[in-house]
Design a protein around this motif. Structure first.
Motif, PDB file in Angstrom:
ATOM      1  N   LEU A 141       6.484  -6.179  -7.788  1.00  0.00           N
ATOM      2  CA  LEU A 141       6.031  -4.591  -7.893  1.00  0.00           C
ATOM      3  C   LEU A 141       6.739  -4.057  -9.002  1.00  0.00           C
ATOM      4  O   LEU A 141       6.198  -3.237  -9.728  1.00  0.00           O
ATOM      5  CB  LEU A 141       6.435  -4.047  -6.465  1.00  0.00           C
ATOM      6  CG  LEU A 141       5.908  -2.826  -6.219  1.00  0.00           C
ATOM      7  CD1 LEU A 141       4.528  -2.928  -6.161  1.00  0.00           C
ATOM      8  CD2 LEU A 141       6.353  -2.368  -4.892  1.00  0.00           C
ATOM      9  N   ARG A 142       8.177  -4.264  -9.216  1.00  0.00           N
ATOM     10  CA  ARG A 142       8.639  -3.602 -10.209  1.00  0.00           C
ATOM     11  C   ARG A 142       8.484  -3.890 -11.477  1.00  0.00           C
ATOM     12  O   ARG A 142       8.211  -3.046 -12.576  1.00  0.00           O
ATOM     13  CB  ARG A 142      10.427  -4.122 -10.097  1.00  0.00           C
ATOM     14  CG  ARG A 142      11.305  -3.728 -11.250  1.00  0.00           C
ATOM     15  CD  ARG A 142      11.812  -2.430 -10.697  1.00  0.00           C
ATOM     16  NE  ARG A 142      12.748  -2.003 -11.780  1.00  0.00           N
ATOM     17  CZ  ARG A 142      12.841  -0.758 -12.232  1.00  0.00           C
ATOM     18  NH1 ARG A 142      12.128   0.075 -11.794  1.00  0.00           N
ATOM     19  NH2 ARG A 142      13.588  -0.402 -12.970  1.00  0.00           N
ATOM     20  N   ARG A 143       7.751  -4.981 -11.884  1.00  0.00           N
ATOM     21  CA  ARG A 143       7.348  -5.433 -13.382  1.00  0.00           C
ATOM     22  C   ARG A 143       6.009  -5.050 -13.263  1.00  0.00           C
ATOM     23  O   ARG A 143       5.800  -4.293 -14.373  1.00  0.00           O
ATOM     24  CB  ARG A 143       7.070  -7.037 -13.324  1.00  0.00           C
ATOM     25  CG  ARG A 143       6.835  -7.642 -14.468  1.00  0.00           C
ATOM     26  CD  ARG A 143       6.395  -8.956 -14.563  1.00  0.00           C
ATOM     27  NE  ARG A 143       5.182  -9.660 -13.519  1.00  0.00           N
ATOM     28  CZ  ARG A 143       4.218  -9.532 -13.805  1.00  0.00           C
ATOM     29  NH1 ARG A 143       3.662  -8.953 -14.976  1.00  0.00           N
ATOM     30  NH2 ARG A 143       3.327  -9.723 -12.986  1.00  0.00           N
ATOM     31  N   ALA A 151       0.979  -1.155   0.081  1.00  0.00           N
ATOM     32  CA  ALA A 151       0.030  -0.090   0.142  1.00  0.00           C
ATOM     33  C   ALA A 151       1.023   1.103  -0.103  1.00  0.00           C
ATOM     34  O   ALA A 151       1.707   1.373   0.881  1.00  0.00           O
ATOM     35  CB  ALA A 151      -0.769  -0.115   1.195  1.00  0.00           C
ATOM     36  N   PHE A 152       0.557   2.051  -0.951  1.00  0.00           N
ATOM     37  CA  PHE A 152       1.232   3.396  -1.097  1.00  0.00           C
ATOM     38  C   PHE A 152       0.552   4.323  -0.330  1.00  0.00           C
ATOM     39  O   PHE A 152      -0.687   4.769  -0.707  1.00  0.00           O
ATOM     40  CB  PHE A 152       1.651   3.789  -2.422  1.00  0.00           C
ATOM     41  CG  PHE A 152       2.292   2.793  -3.249  1.00  0.00           C
ATOM     42  CD1 PHE A 152       3.700   2.208  -2.791  1.00  0.00           C
ATOM     43  CD2 PHE A 152       2.065   2.342  -4.344  1.00  0.00           C
ATOM     44  CE1 PHE A 152       4.292   1.582  -3.483  1.00  0.00           C
ATOM     45  CE2 PHE A 152       2.723   1.489  -5.251  1.00  0.00           C
ATOM     46  CZ  PHE A 152       3.957   1.067  -4.623  1.00  0.00           C
ATOM     47  N   ILE A 175      11.561   3.874  -4.153  1.00  0.00           N
ATOM     48  CA  ILE A 175      12.399   4.568  -4.974  1.00  0.00           C
ATOM     49  C   ILE A 175      11.752   4.333  -6.459  1.00  0.00           C
ATOM     50  O   ILE A 175      11.425   3.321  -7.135  1.00  0.00           O
ATOM     51  CB  ILE A 175      13.639   3.801  -5.095  1.00  0.00           C
ATOM     52  CG1 ILE A 175      14.405   3.814  -3.707  1.00  0.00           C
ATOM     53  CG2 ILE A 175      14.707   4.313  -6.175  1.00  0.00           C
ATOM     54  CD1 ILE A 175      15.337   2.993  -3.601  1.00  0.00           C
ATOM     55  N   GLU A 176      11.464   5.345  -7.334  1.00  0.00           N
ATOM     56  CA  GLU A 176      10.903   5.632  -8.489  1.00  0.00           C
ATOM     57  C   GLU A 176      11.777   6.018  -9.290  1.00  0.00           C
ATOM     58  O   GLU A 176      12.707   6.865  -9.087  1.00  0.00           O
ATOM     59  CB  GLU A 176       9.586   6.624  -8.265  1.00  0.00           C
ATOM     60  CG  GLU A 176       8.539   5.949  -7.343  1.00  0.00           C
ATOM     61  CD  GLU A 176       7.335   7.205  -7.521  1.00  0.00           C
ATOM     62  OE1 GLU A 176       6.781   7.303  -8.757  1.00  0.00           O
ATOM     63  OE2 GLU A 176       7.021   7.669  -6.446  1.00  0.00           O
ATOM     64  N   VAL A 235       8.280   0.543  -9.715  1.00  0.00           N
ATOM     65  CA  VAL A 235       8.759   0.941  -8.364  1.00  0.00           C
ATOM     66  C   VAL A 235       9.694  -0.128  -7.631  1.00  0.00           C
ATOM     67  O   VAL A 235       9.466  -1.237  -7.562  1.00  0.00           O
ATOM     68  CB  VAL A 235       7.647   1.326  -7.701  1.00  0.00           C
ATOM     69  CG1 VAL A 235       7.714   1.743  -6.278  1.00  0.00           C
ATOM     70  CG2 VAL A 235       6.783   2.491  -8.128  1.00  0.00           C
ATOM     71  N   LYS A 236      10.598   0.569  -7.172  1.00  0.00           N
ATOM     72  CA  LYS A 236      11.557  -0.167  -6.145  1.00  0.00           C
ATOM     73  C   LYS A 236      11.283   0.137  -4.924  1.00  0.00           C
ATOM     74  O   LYS A 236      11.197   1.235  -4.333  1.00  0.00           O
ATOM     75  CB  LYS A 236      13.010   0.036  -6.617  1.00  0.00           C
ATOM     76  CG  LYS A 236      13.684  -0.614  -7.950  1.00  0.00           C
ATOM     77  CD  LYS A 236      14.788  -0.323  -7.970  1.00  0.00           C
ATOM     78  CE  LYS A 236      15.511  -0.806  -9.630  1.00  0.00           C
ATOM     79  NZ  LYS A 236      16.945  -0.293  -9.814  1.00  0.00           N
ATOM     80  N   LEU A 237      11.400  -0.988  -4.014  1.00  0.00           N
ATOM     81  CA  LEU A 237      11.104  -0.705  -2.410  1.00  0.00           C
ATOM     82  C   LEU A 237      12.705  -0.899  -1.702  1.00  0.00           C
ATOM     83  O   LEU A 237      13.406  -1.753  -2.359  1.00  0.00           O
ATOM     84  CB  LEU A 237      10.310  -1.701  -2.042  1.00  0.00           C
ATOM     85  CG  LEU A 237       8.772  -1.382  -2.219  1.00  0.00           C
ATOM     86  CD1 LEU A 237       7.956  -2.434  -1.403  1.00  0.00           C
ATOM     87  CD2 LEU A 237       8.461   0.142  -2.047  1.00  0.00           C
ATOM     88  N   SER A 238      12.997   0.008  -0.931  1.00  0.00           N
ATOM     89  CA  SER A 238      14.199  -0.300  -0.250  1.00  0.00           C
ATOM     90  C   SER A 238      13.936  -0.015   1.241  1.00  0.00           C
ATOM     91  O   SER A 238      12.898   0.334   1.771  1.00  0.00           O
ATOM     92  CB  SER A 238      15.255   0.911  -0.650  1.00  0.00           C
ATOM     93  OG  SER A 238      14.847   2.040  -0.245  1.00  0.00           O
ATOM     94  N   TYR A 239      14.804  -0.602   2.148  1.00  0.00           N
ATOM     95  CA  TYR A 239      14.546  -0.150   3.785  1.00  0.00           C
ATOM     96  C   TYR A 239      13.461  -0.882   4.250  1.00  0.00           C
ATOM     97  O   TYR A 239      12.702  -0.015   4.820  1.00  0.00           O
ATOM     98  CB  TYR A 239      14.904   1.276   3.849  1.00  0.00           C
ATOM     99  CG  TYR A 239      14.875   1.542   5.260  1.00  0.00           C
ATOM    100  CD1 TYR A 239      16.001   1.201   5.829  1.00  0.00           C
ATOM    101  CD2 TYR A 239      13.987   2.291   6.097  1.00  0.00           C
ATOM    102  CE1 TYR A 239      16.071   1.256   7.459  1.00  0.00           C
ATOM    103  CE2 TYR A 239      14.330   2.731   7.351  1.00  0.00           C
ATOM    104  CZ  TYR A 239      15.119   2.043   8.177  1.00  0.00           C
ATOM    105  OH  TYR A 239      15.367   2.109   9.271  1.00  0.00           O
TER     106      TYR A 239
END
Length: 76
Positions: A46-48, A17-18, A74-75, A52-56
């Motif tokens: 999610l990247r596909r 969820a954003f 990270i967009e 969007v990439k997620l970190s931390y």
């Protein structure tokens, strides 16, 4: 932290969820048996789907069979 990720162990589903966009994405984690495998699948799907990439990814809390994590987005 602008993203909440939940891993539902009983249904084998992942919800991302954003919080700043009021959108959510739902995934099955397939054949993953561990939290590491489920995280890898979530990041890949999610990247596909969104680019969007997620970190931390930081553990937040657990509510029965659901684990909640906070993440930074990270967009590109």
């Amino acid at each position: 932290m602008n993203t909440v990720v939940s891993f539902d162990w009983s249904r084998h589903t992942i919800t991302v969820a954003f919080t700043d966009y009021n959108t959510a994405h739902y995934f099955s984690w397939g054949n993953a048996d561990t939290i590491k495998g489920a995280k890898e699948r979530m990041r890949r799907e999610l990247r596909r789907e969104t680019g969007v990439k997620l970190s931390y990814l930081k553990y937040w809390k657990s509510d029965g069979s659901v684990d909640y994590y906070q993440a930074k987005r990270i967009e590109n």
